[in-house]
Design an enzyme around this catalytic site. Structure first.
Site, PDB file in Angstrom:
ATOM      1  N   ASN A  14      44.617  40.648  39.840  1.00  0.00           N
ATOM      2  CA  ASN A  14      45.939  41.159  40.203  1.00  0.00           C
ATOM      3  C   ASN A  14      46.761  40.099  40.924  1.00  0.00           C
ATOM      4  O   ASN A  14      47.962  39.989  40.721  1.00  0.00           O
ATOM      5  CB  ASN A  14      45.796  42.401  41.085  1.00  0.00           C
ATOM      6  CG  ASN A  14      45.367  43.597  40.266  1.00  0.00           C
ATOM      7  OD1 ASN A  14      46.194  44.270  39.665  1.00  0.00           O
ATOM      8  ND2 ASN A  14      44.065  43.845  40.197  1.00  0.00           N
ATOM      9  N   HIS A  72      39.572  40.078  30.475  1.00  0.00           N
ATOM     10  CA  HIS A  72      38.268  39.849  31.110  1.00  0.00           C
ATOM     11  C   HIS A  72      37.238  39.440  30.055  1.00  0.00           C
ATOM     12  O   HIS A  72      36.044  39.408  30.331  1.00  0.00           O
ATOM     13  CB  HIS A  72      37.760  41.137  31.768  1.00  0.00           C
ATOM     14  CG  HIS A  72      38.585  41.622  32.927  1.00  0.00           C
ATOM     15  ND1 HIS A  72      38.982  40.809  33.952  1.00  0.00           N
ATOM     16  CD2 HIS A  72      39.060  42.854  33.235  1.00  0.00           C
ATOM     17  CE1 HIS A  72      39.674  41.528  34.836  1.00  0.00           C
ATOM     18  NE2 HIS A  72      39.742  42.759  34.424  1.00  0.00           N
ATOM     19  N   PHE A 193      48.337  38.039  50.168  1.00  0.00           N
ATOM     20  CA  PHE A 193      47.581  39.285  50.238  1.00  0.00           C
ATOM     21  C   PHE A 193      48.376  40.351  51.018  1.00  0.00           C
ATOM     22  O   PHE A 193      48.482  41.499  50.591  1.00  0.00           O
ATOM     23  CB  PHE A 193      46.205  39.050  50.877  1.00  0.00           C
ATOM     24  CG  PHE A 193      45.379  40.297  50.947  1.00  0.00           C
ATOM     25  CD1 PHE A 193      44.807  40.822  49.797  1.00  0.00           C
ATOM     26  CD2 PHE A 193      45.193  40.959  52.144  1.00  0.00           C
ATOM     27  CE1 PHE A 193      44.061  41.998  49.840  1.00  0.00           C
ATOM     28  CE2 PHE A 193      44.444  42.131  52.204  1.00  0.00           C
ATOM     29  CZ  PHE A 193      43.872  42.643  51.048  1.00  0.00           C
ATOM     30  N   ARG A 213      41.761  45.093  48.998  1.00  0.00           N
ATOM     31  CA  ARG A 213      40.789  45.552  49.997  1.00  0.00           C
ATOM     32  C   ARG A 213      40.814  44.626  51.203  1.00  0.00           C
ATOM     33  O   ARG A 213      41.439  44.912  52.209  1.00  0.00           O
ATOM     34  CB  ARG A 213      39.400  45.608  49.335  1.00  0.00           C
ATOM     35  CG  ARG A 213      38.337  46.349  50.131  1.00  0.00           C
ATOM     36  CD  ARG A 213      36.992  46.261  49.414  1.00  0.00           C
ATOM     37  NE  ARG A 213      36.516  44.892  49.294  1.00  0.00           N
ATOM     38  CZ  ARG A 213      35.711  44.282  50.169  1.00  0.00           C
ATOM     39  NH1 ARG A 213      35.274  44.939  51.222  1.00  0.00           N
ATOM     40  NH2 ARG A 213      35.334  43.033  49.984  1.00  0.00           N
TER      41      ARG A 213
HETATM   42  P1  A3P Z   1      38.116  41.887  47.965  1.00  0.00           P
HETATM   43  O1  A3P Z   1      37.457  43.109  47.412  1.00  0.00           O
HETATM   44  O2  A3P Z   1      37.148  40.832  48.387  1.00  0.00           O
HETATM   45  O3  A3P Z   1      39.129  42.193  49.019  1.00  0.00           O
HETATM   46  P2  A3P Z   1      40.797  41.878  40.916  1.00  0.00           P
HETATM   47  O4  A3P Z   1      42.278  41.898  41.052  1.00  0.00           O
HETATM   48  O5  A3P Z   1      40.287  40.903  39.896  1.00  0.00           O
HETATM   49  O6  A3P Z   1      40.231  43.239  40.765  1.00  0.00           O
HETATM   50  O7  A3P Z   1      40.219  41.277  42.281  1.00  0.00           O
HETATM   51  C1  A3P Z   1      40.227  42.042  43.461  1.00  0.00           C
HETATM   52  C2  A3P Z   1      39.976  41.130  44.641  1.00  0.00           C
HETATM   53  O8  A3P Z   1      41.102  40.259  44.825  1.00  0.00           O
HETATM   54  C3  A3P Z   1      39.854  41.951  45.920  1.00  0.00           C
HETATM   55  O9  A3P Z   1      38.947  41.220  46.729  1.00  0.00           O
HETATM   56  C4  A3P Z   1      41.277  41.894  46.438  1.00  0.00           C
HETATM   57  O10 A3P Z   1      41.422  42.188  47.798  1.00  0.00           O
HETATM   58  C5  A3P Z   1      41.624  40.438  46.139  1.00  0.00           C
HETATM   59  N1  A3P Z   1      43.070  40.195  46.139  1.00  0.00           N
HETATM   60  C6  A3P Z   1      44.038  40.936  45.563  1.00  0.00           C
HETATM   61  N2  A3P Z   1      45.252  40.413  45.802  1.00  0.00           N
HETATM   62  C7  A3P Z   1      45.057  39.302  46.543  1.00  0.00           C
HETATM   63  C8  A3P Z   1      45.938  38.333  47.108  1.00  0.00           C
HETATM   64  N3  A3P Z   1      47.253  38.404  46.960  1.00  0.00           N
HETATM   65  N4  A3P Z   1      45.384  37.327  47.823  1.00  0.00           N
HETATM   66  C9  A3P Z   1      44.035  37.242  47.978  1.00  0.00           C
HETATM   67  N5  A3P Z   1      43.159  38.135  47.477  1.00  0.00           N
HETATM   68  C10 A3P Z   1      43.657  39.159  46.756  1.00  0.00           C
END
Ligand code: A3P
Length: 257
Positions: A14, A72, A193, A213
Site C-alpha cells: 500500500n 503479488h 506512515f 499497523r
Molecule cells: P506492519 O504490520 O509491520 O505495521 P502491505 O501494504 O503489503 O500489506 O504491507 C503492510 C505493512 O506495511 C504494514 O506493516 C504496514 O504498517 C506497513 N506500511 C503501510 N504504509 C506504510 C507507510 N506509509 N510507511 C511505512 N510502512 C507502511
C-alpha cells in the site's frame, strides 16, 4: 508502456503503491496529459493483476499508458508479454522476519484469511509453505533470477524507511518521472506512515488500522523465540543466502538480534 509493481504481501504494497500512483498522477498532470493519465473511472479498477473477475485482463489491456499495475505473483505466473515488452518492474522486498510478523497480525485481523491460534502455529505455517500466496523464500529466490534485468528495480522496505526522499527519487528516476524537489517532497510527506494512517479511514474504510499497523522495522523482536530465529536464519541462508536479493535485504543488520 506500463509499470508493474510486484511484491509479497505485507511488505509495504500500500505504501509503495501510493508513492507510485502519486508520482504518476503529478507527472501526468504536469505534462497536461490528462487524457492518458489515470482518471477516476480507471482508478475504480482495483489495481491488482490477480484480484478481480475474468474480464479484468481485457479491461486492463485497454487502459491507456501509463498503467500502474500491482501484483503479488511470481514471475512464472505473469503474462510473458510483461517480460517480452520490457515493462518496467519495481520489486519491493522486506526482511522476512518483519514480513512474517506483519502477516501474522494481518491474518488475526482479517477474517477471510486463515486464522492461527497462536504465533507458534502461524510460524510453522509460514515456514512450511502453507501460506496464502505461498512461500516467501520461494518468492525471493524466483524473483532473484530477474533481479539483474535492466527493466527491474529492487527496493527494500528498510531502505525506503531509512531514507524516503532518496527512495522516492530513485523510483521516480527509474520510471522516467521528472519532478521538482518540492513535488518529490510532497509525495514523501503524503506517503509517510503517519499521513497514510491518518487518511486510512478514507482510503481503506474500516480496514485502515489493519493495513497501517506499526509501519516500522524490527517488530519481529517482540515475537520470535530463539528457536524460531535459528530456524528462519537457516532457511534464509539455504534459499537466498549470497544471492542478489539476499544481500540487498541486509539480513545481518535487520534480522539478527
Ligand atoms: P506492519 O504490520 O509491520 O505495521 P502491505 O501494504 O503489503 O500489506 O504491507 C503492510 C505493512 O506495511 C504494514 O506493516 C504496514 O504498517 C506497513 N506500511 C503501510 N504504509 C506504510 C507507510 N506509509 N510507511 C511505512 N510502512 C507502511
Amino acid at each position: 508502456f506500463y509499470k508493474q509493481f510486484t511484491i509479497f504481501p505485507l511488505s509495504g504494497t500500500n505504501w509503495v503503491g501510493q508513492i507510485l500512483t502519486d508520482l504518476v498522477a503529478i507527472f501526468e498532470e504536469k505534462m497536461q496529459n490528462k487524457a492518458s493519465s489515470m482518471n477516476d473511472e480507471e482508478l475504480e479498477e482495483f489495481p491488482y493483476l490477480e484480484i478481480g473477475d475474468t474480464g479484468k485482463y481485457e479491461r486492463m489491456n485497454k487502459l491507456p499508458s501509463r498503467r500502474v499495475i500491482f501484483t503479488h505473483l511470481l514471475p512464472e505466473n505473469l503474462p510473458r508479454s510483461v517480460f517480452k515488452n520490457k515493462a518496467k518492474i519495481l520489486l519491493l522486498i522486506r526482511n522476512p522476519k518483519d514480513v512474517a510478523t506483519s502477516f501474522y497480525h494481518f491474518c488475526k485481523a482479517m477474517p477471510p484469511l486463515p486464522s492461527y491460534e497462536t504465533w507458534n502455529d502461524f510460524f510453522i505455517a509460514f515456514m512450511t509453505k502453507k501460506m496464502p500466496w505461498g512461500c516467501y523464500f520461494e518468492y525471493l529466490s524466483k524473483w532473484n533470477k530477474y533481479a539483474a534485468d535492466e527493466n527491474i528495480m529492487t527496493i527494500t522496505y528498510e531502505e525506503l524507511k531509512e531514507n524516503p526522499v532518496l527512495g522516492v527519487k530513485n523510483i521516480a528516476a527509474f520510471f522516467g518521472i521528472a519532478l521538482t524537489e518540492e513535488e518529490l517532497q510532497s509525495v514523501v510527506e503524503r506517503t509517510s506512515f503517519q499521513s497514510m494512517k491518518k487518511n486510512s479511514q478514507k482510503t481503506h474504510g474500516a480496514f485502515g488500522n489493519i493495513f497501517f499497523r506499526k509501519g516500522g522495522v524490527s517488530d519481529w523482536k517482540n515475537l520470535f523465540s530463539e528457536d524460531q530465529n535459528e530456524k528462519m536464519d537457516k532457511a534464509f541462508e539455504e534459499h537466498v543466502g549470497g544471492t542478489t536479493l539476499g544481500k540487498k535485504l541486509k539480513y545481518e543488520l535487520y534480522c539478527k538480534a
